[in-house]
Design a protein around this motif. Structure first.
Motif, PDB file in Angstrom:
ATOM      1  N   MET A  41       0.830  -1.202   0.000  1.00  0.00           N
ATOM      2  CA  MET A  41       0.000   0.000   0.000  1.00  0.00           C
ATOM      3  C   MET A  41       0.866   1.254   0.000  1.00  0.00           C
ATOM      4  O   MET A  41       0.546   2.239  -0.679  1.00  0.00           O
ATOM      5  CB  MET A  41      -0.943  -0.020   1.207  1.00  0.00           C
ATOM      6  N   ARG A  42       1.961   1.227   0.747  1.00  0.00           N
ATOM      7  CA  ARG A  42       2.857   2.378   0.749  1.00  0.00           C
ATOM      8  C   ARG A  42       3.400   2.644  -0.650  1.00  0.00           C
ATOM      9  O   ARG A  42       3.470   3.787  -1.102  1.00  0.00           O
ATOM     10  CB  ARG A  42       4.007   2.138   1.740  1.00  0.00           C
ATOM     11  N   ILE A  46      -0.716   4.691  -0.683  1.00  0.00           N
ATOM     12  CA  ILE A  46      -1.842   4.564   0.238  1.00  0.00           C
ATOM     13  C   ILE A  46      -1.329   4.624   1.672  1.00  0.00           C
ATOM     14  O   ILE A  46      -0.546   3.769   2.096  1.00  0.00           O
ATOM     15  CB  ILE A  46      -2.607   3.244   0.009  1.00  0.00           C
ATOM     16  N   PHE A  56      -4.231   6.515   7.944  1.00  0.00           N
ATOM     17  CA  PHE A  56      -4.996   6.330   6.719  1.00  0.00           C
ATOM     18  C   PHE A  56      -6.153   7.322   6.687  1.00  0.00           C
ATOM     19  O   PHE A  56      -6.800   7.569   7.702  1.00  0.00           O
ATOM     20  CB  PHE A  56      -5.561   4.912   6.626  1.00  0.00           C
ATOM     21  N   ARG A  59      -9.730   8.808   1.747  1.00  0.00           N
ATOM     22  CA  ARG A  59      -9.259   8.645   0.362  1.00  0.00           C
ATOM     23  C   ARG A  59      -8.384   7.400   0.234  1.00  0.00           C
ATOM     24  O   ARG A  59      -8.442   6.680  -0.772  1.00  0.00           O
ATOM     25  CB  ARG A  59      -8.490   9.889  -0.078  1.00  0.00           C
ATOM     26  N   ASP A  60      -7.563   7.131   1.268  1.00  0.00           N
ATOM     27  CA  ASP A  60      -6.727   5.926   1.244  1.00  0.00           C
ATOM     28  C   ASP A  60      -7.597   4.674   1.189  1.00  0.00           C
ATOM     29  O   ASP A  60      -7.303   3.736   0.444  1.00  0.00           O
ATOM     30  CB  ASP A  60      -5.831   5.872   2.485  1.00  0.00           C
ATOM     31  N   ARG A  61      -8.669   4.652   1.991  1.00  0.00           N
ATOM     32  CA  ARG A  61      -9.555   3.495   1.990  1.00  0.00           C
ATOM     33  C   ARG A  61     -10.194   3.307   0.614  1.00  0.00           C
ATOM     34  O   ARG A  61     -10.314   2.184   0.119  1.00  0.00           O
ATOM     35  CB  ARG A  61     -10.637   3.648   3.063  1.00  0.00           C
ATOM     36  N   GLN A  63      -9.002   4.312  -2.292  1.00  0.00           N
ATOM     37  CA  GLN A  63      -8.002   3.888  -3.269  1.00  0.00           C
ATOM     38  C   GLN A  63      -7.724   2.390  -3.124  1.00  0.00           C
ATOM     39  O   GLN A  63      -7.628   1.666  -4.121  1.00  0.00           O
ATOM     40  CB  GLN A  63      -6.705   4.683  -3.085  1.00  0.00           C
ATOM     41  N   ALA A  64      -7.623   1.923  -1.873  1.00  0.00           N
ATOM     42  CA  ALA A  64      -7.423   0.489  -1.644  1.00  0.00           C
ATOM     43  C   ALA A  64      -8.637  -0.304  -2.131  1.00  0.00           C
ATOM     44  O   ALA A  64      -8.496  -1.395  -2.690  1.00  0.00           O
ATOM     45  CB  ALA A  64      -7.164   0.224  -0.167  1.00  0.00           C
TER      46      ALA A  64
END
Length: 220
Positions: A41-42, A46, A56, A59-61, A63-64
């Motif tokens: 993720m990094r 993310i 997190f 937006r990170d969630r 994108q994942a």
């Protein structure tokens, strides 16, 4: 990266956490595999990390979640770990990055209405409703679209600086942009490309336009 691991990661993507808590909350049996997921993720941009601390955003969630869906994860499993606030955050950030001035949770009274995200650029407005649908039949979607059209009409009526507005629905479930009575229903993974091109396809969509300003009555 196995898509099932991404779904497990979604369950552990809190605002502030640690490597150890991520490992426990994700339910990933192996600590080394959990660290591999964090590293993946990094590399995908993310989340952020500092030592053993992790952070997190919504937006990170999202994108994942998009990566998980592109890897053929079950949409219902993915959607369990997302909220409409995550969608709202993404829509606002995308529109801001494209030069729109944005507002969230725009509320009206008489009639009582709320628009999740409003983006305005040189008099043009995108009025976005974020729907956390797992599944939806066409009849129900059509009703939501008509309600969003009414909200777009209301913001155009109230804000004379907006010359035209497109009502739109943002959702996780749709696989492609579809039009219901001229109103776009947009999958979250395609929202940026849609927003970039929207002004070139106004002829295909329902557009709410500003009418003439009401005349002022003369004082006798």
């Amino acid at each position: 990266m196995h898509p099932e691991l991404l779904v497990r990661a979604l369950a552990a993507m809190e605002g502030q956490t640690t490597h150890e808590k991520f490992h426990m909350d994700s339910g990933i049996a192996s600590r080394s595999i959990a660290n591999e997921v964090i590293g993946f993720m990094r590399d995908m941009g993310i989340g952020t990390s500092s030592g053993r601390a992790l952070a997190f955003s919504g937006r990170d969630r999202l994108q994942a979640a998009v990566i998980a869906l592109q890897s053929r994860c079950d949409v219902e499993q993915v959607s369990e770990h997302l909220s409409w606030k995550d969608f709202e955050c993404l829509a606002s950030e995308v529109l801001s990055s494209l030069g729109y001035s944005t507002r969230t949770n725009v509320r009206f009274t008489k009639p009582r209405m709320e628009i999740d995200v409003v983006g305005v650029d040189a008099g043009f407005c995108l009025a976005v409703d974020c729907k956390h649908w797992k599944r939806g039949n066409l009849s129900a979607i059509a009703q939501f679209c008509e309600k969003q059209a009414a909200r777009a009409e209301e913001i155009v009526r109230r804000d004379r600086k907006i010359s035209a507005a497109v009502p739109a629905i943002l959702t996780l479930h749709a696989e492609r942009v579809r039009f219901v009575a001229g109103i776009p229903v947009i999958p979250v993974m395609q929202f940026r490309s849609f927003a970039m091109d929207v002004k070139g396809f106004l002829g295909e969509m329902r557009v709410v336009r500003q009418g003439p300003a009401p005349r002022q009555r003369r004082q006798k």
